[in-house]
Design an enzyme around this catalytic site. Structure first.
Site, short mmCIF file in Angstrom:
data_model
loop_
_atom_site.label_atom_id
_atom_site.label_comp_id
_atom_site.label_asym_id
_atom_site.label_seq_id
_atom_site.Cartn_x
_atom_site.Cartn_y
_atom_site.Cartn_z
N ASP A 183 0.99 -1.53 0.23
CA ASP A 183 0.22 -0.13 -0.24
C ASP A 183 1.34 1.24 0.08
O ASP A 183 2.09 1.23 0.56
CB ASP A 183 -0.82 0.07 0.95
CG ASP A 183 -0.16 -0.19 2.70
OD1 ASP A 183 0.78 0.21 2.67
OD2 ASP A 183 -0.67 -1.12 3.40
N ASP B 8 1.46 4.96 1.16
CA ASP B 8 0.33 6.69 1.77
C ASP B 8 1.53 7.85 1.22
O ASP B 8 2.98 7.69 0.32
CB ASP B 8 1.00 6.57 3.06
CG ASP B 8 0.97 5.37 3.96
OD1 ASP B 8 0.03 5.17 4.04
OD2 ASP B 8 1.64 5.18 4.86
N ASP C 223 9.28 7.21 12.78
CA ASP C 223 9.80 6.65 13.77
C ASP C 223 11.09 6.45 13.68
O ASP C 223 12.70 6.77 13.89
CB ASP C 223 9.01 5.21 14.00
CG ASP C 223 8.73 4.65 12.65
OD1 ASP C 223 8.84 4.90 11.54
OD2 ASP C 223 7.43 3.62 12.92
P1 ATP Z 1 4.15 -1.53 6.30
O1 ATP Z 1 5.19 -1.95 5.75
O2 ATP Z 1 4.48 -2.24 7.24
O3 ATP Z 1 3.24 -0.93 5.63
P2 ATP Z 1 5.32 1.10 7.51
O4 ATP Z 1 6.75 1.71 7.16
O5 ATP Z 1 4.51 1.85 5.97
O6 ATP Z 1 5.75 -0.54 7.09
P3 ATP Z 1 3.30 1.86 8.63
O7 ATP Z 1 2.21 1.61 9.46
O8 ATP Z 1 1.83 1.82 7.41
O9 ATP Z 1 4.52 1.83 8.37
O10 ATP Z 1 3.39 3.90 8.78
C1 ATP Z 1 3.72 4.35 7.57
C2 ATP Z 1 4.15 5.67 7.88
O11 ATP Z 1 4.43 6.46 9.17
C3 ATP Z 1 5.81 4.55 8.65
O12 ATP Z 1 7.06 4.47 7.79
C4 ATP Z 1 6.25 5.55 9.55
O13 ATP Z 1 6.65 7.28 8.75
C5 ATP Z 1 5.00 6.75 10.17
N1 ATP Z 1 5.16 5.90 11.50
C6 ATP Z 1 3.96 5.14 11.40
N2 ATP Z 1 3.72 4.43 12.91
C7 ATP Z 1 4.64 4.88 13.66
C8 ATP Z 1 4.68 5.64 14.53
N3 ATP Z 1 3.89 4.86 15.56
N4 ATP Z 1 5.87 6.69 14.89
C9 ATP Z 1 6.40 7.18 14.22
N5 ATP Z 1 5.93 7.22 13.20
C10 ATP Z 1 5.31 6.21 12.45
MG MG Z 2 2.54 1.23 5.33
#
Ligand code: ATP
Ligand code: MG
Length: 460
Positions: free
Chosen positions: A79, A81, A155
């Protein structure tokens, strides 16, 4: 006043704190995307159109987070963002199908066909009116800010890259490209403070390390052991979502082991103990571990093949040992097998799942999968027909196959069901006739079968 605040924030920024890189937190390093491994064909057209729509309307917009990380690793993200300087209401006005969701963290879902792009407005680093709990956990997050602030709030450095597919550039505020190349997970800012703000980050670091096969930077890793207990402050529903993400990362077993390795189990996530440190005799423990390894390996294989996963099935496999152990004990004490299984399930559901906000629907799924298991043994009368018609037959059968592989059920039983499922009606009747003569089939049913030889119409 604001300038002073920003200056002091800039001093706190990791580029300075860790002393690496010349770029200040406000000036990103700019890379040509195709030079850092991004193949624009891996970007979904919905993500492209979202960025394009926002930019055409005069806003700044980038693909962010995990999608950029995965793109740089040559993967097609599951997905996308998008981050922008447009407010949620402004985003909504740009697209025909868009809705604002969330209260504490407002974002916009932009819909293109079956794909949803999550668009969030750049968040400010912190605000005077920011709500936190007694441990420093941030509770409210709707103050909008500059892009560099948004980057610093994320993060890990590898999760804070901004990709503009239209200009083919990647903006990097925190040396994320360097860390990604070094396969390193590094927290942005001061790690203990960041874990206090949001303890879920401790689970995230373990998940990304397992999923990506990356190392965790020393300073990022160090505080976890003594902050682990903060996990108990996280709302149950969020904890559950995070556990599901970890189990669906394609590296579930490694992820669970990572949680244990970092002390995120005792008193924090009892589920991890239940799975990795089963109780019982040596033989039972060994069989339990074999079962769970097989189950998680098959989960990982499904994830990597892009097949759908049932959360109920996943949790049913993880808690099976507890159910089985309690079930066997009750049977040994003289309880009837089916009643014993029912009570064993009730106990496990009450004790283990109390800490996880697991939805009732998922628990119902788990219960059904477990309750189907003894029914596979019973191959008399109309029972096999009813089982075959059962909505959860496939899940129950897959579960049986795992039990067989773990040495908990007879291989011939699996073969019998495989054949039965594929046979025509006449052959099925013959199979039941033959099976009902096998040892262990219920005598009462056998007698009834003899009295009612016509089995063509299985009745409920
Ligand atoms: P995945 O592949 O699991 O979707 P992801 O890195 O995209 O990994 P998401 O939970 O979709 O994780 O979050 C999107 C983005 O938002 C992260 O890459 C990060 O930049 C930010 N983010 C998400 N959760 C947190 C958090 N708890 N603290 C700080 N930043 C966060
Ligand atoms: Mg994600």
């Amino acid at each position: 006043m604001i300038k002073k605040l920003l200056r002091s924030l800039a001093r706190l920024a990791p580029g300075h704190a860790h002393g690496h890189g010349k770029a200040g937190a406000h000036d990103p390093q700019v890379y040509k995307a195709s030079k850092v491994g991004i193949d624009r064909h891996n970007v979904s057209s919905a993500a492209n159109r979202t960025v394009e729509g926002l930019q055409k309307a005069g806003y700044r917009a980038f693909i962010v987070g995990g999608a950029v990380r995965d793109l740089m690793l040559g993967m097609r993200p599951k997905d996308f963002d998008v981050a922008t300087d447009a407010t949620p209401e402004q985003v909504q006005r740009v697209f025909r199908r868009a809705r604002v969701i969330g209260r504490r963290f407002k974002i916009v879902h932009v819909l293109f066909g079956s794909e949803t792009i999550e668009v969030s407005t750049f968040r400010a680093l912190s605000a005077d009116n920011q709500e936190t709990d007694a441990h420093g956990r941030v509770l409210n997050d709707n103050t909008f800010g500059e892009q560099h602030e948004d980057a610093t709030r994320r993060d890990f450095t590898i999760n804070a890259l901004y990709y503009d597919p239209l200009s083919d550039t990647v903006l990097d505020y925190h040396q994320g490209v360097k860390d990604l190349k070094a396969r390193l997970i590094r927290m942005i800012g001061e790690p203990s403070q960041r874990y206090r703000e949001d303890p879920v980050r401790m689970l995230r670091v373990v998940r990304f390390a397992a999923k990506l096969g990356f190392e965790i930077d020393g300073a990022t890793r160090a505080p976890i052991a003594h902050l682990a207990r903060l996990i108990t402050n996280v709302p149950d529903a969020r904890l559950f979502d995070e556990m599901v993400k970890l189990l669906q990362s394609g590296q579930a077993y490694k992820g669970l082991e990572g949680l244990r390795e970092h002390g995120l189990h005792h008193g924090c996530l009892p589920l991890v103990d239940a799975v990795l440190e089963p109780e019982g005799s040596d033989e039972e423990r060994e069989s339990a571990l074999r079962f769970v390894r097989l189950a998680l390996a098959s989960t990982d294989a499904r994830v990597l093949a892009g097949k759908p996963l049932s959360v109920g099935f996943l949790f049913a496999t993880m808690l099976w040992h507890l159910v089985r152990h309690a079930w066997h004990q009750k049977v040994a004490q003289g309880e009837r097998p089916i009643t014993a299984l029912q009570t064993a399930i009730d106990e496990v559901v009450d004790h283990q799942l109390a800490d996880l906000a697991i939805q009732k629907r998922i628990v119902a799924d788990m219960r059904e999968i477990w309750m189907l298991q003894p029914r596979f043994e019973k191959r008399v009368g109309g029972t096999p027909f009813r089982l075959l018609d059962h909505l959860r037959f496939r899940a129950g059968y897959d579960f049986l196959l795992l039990r067989i592989e773990a040495g908990q059920a007879d291989e011939a039983l699996g073969q019998w069901w495989d054949e039965f499922a594929q046979a025509d009606h006449e052959a099925r009747l013959e199979m039941i006739k033959a099976a009902s003569k096998l040892p262990g089939q219920p005598a009462a049913k056998r007698r009834r079968c003899r009295r009612t030889p016509r089995l063509e119409q299985p009745s409920e």
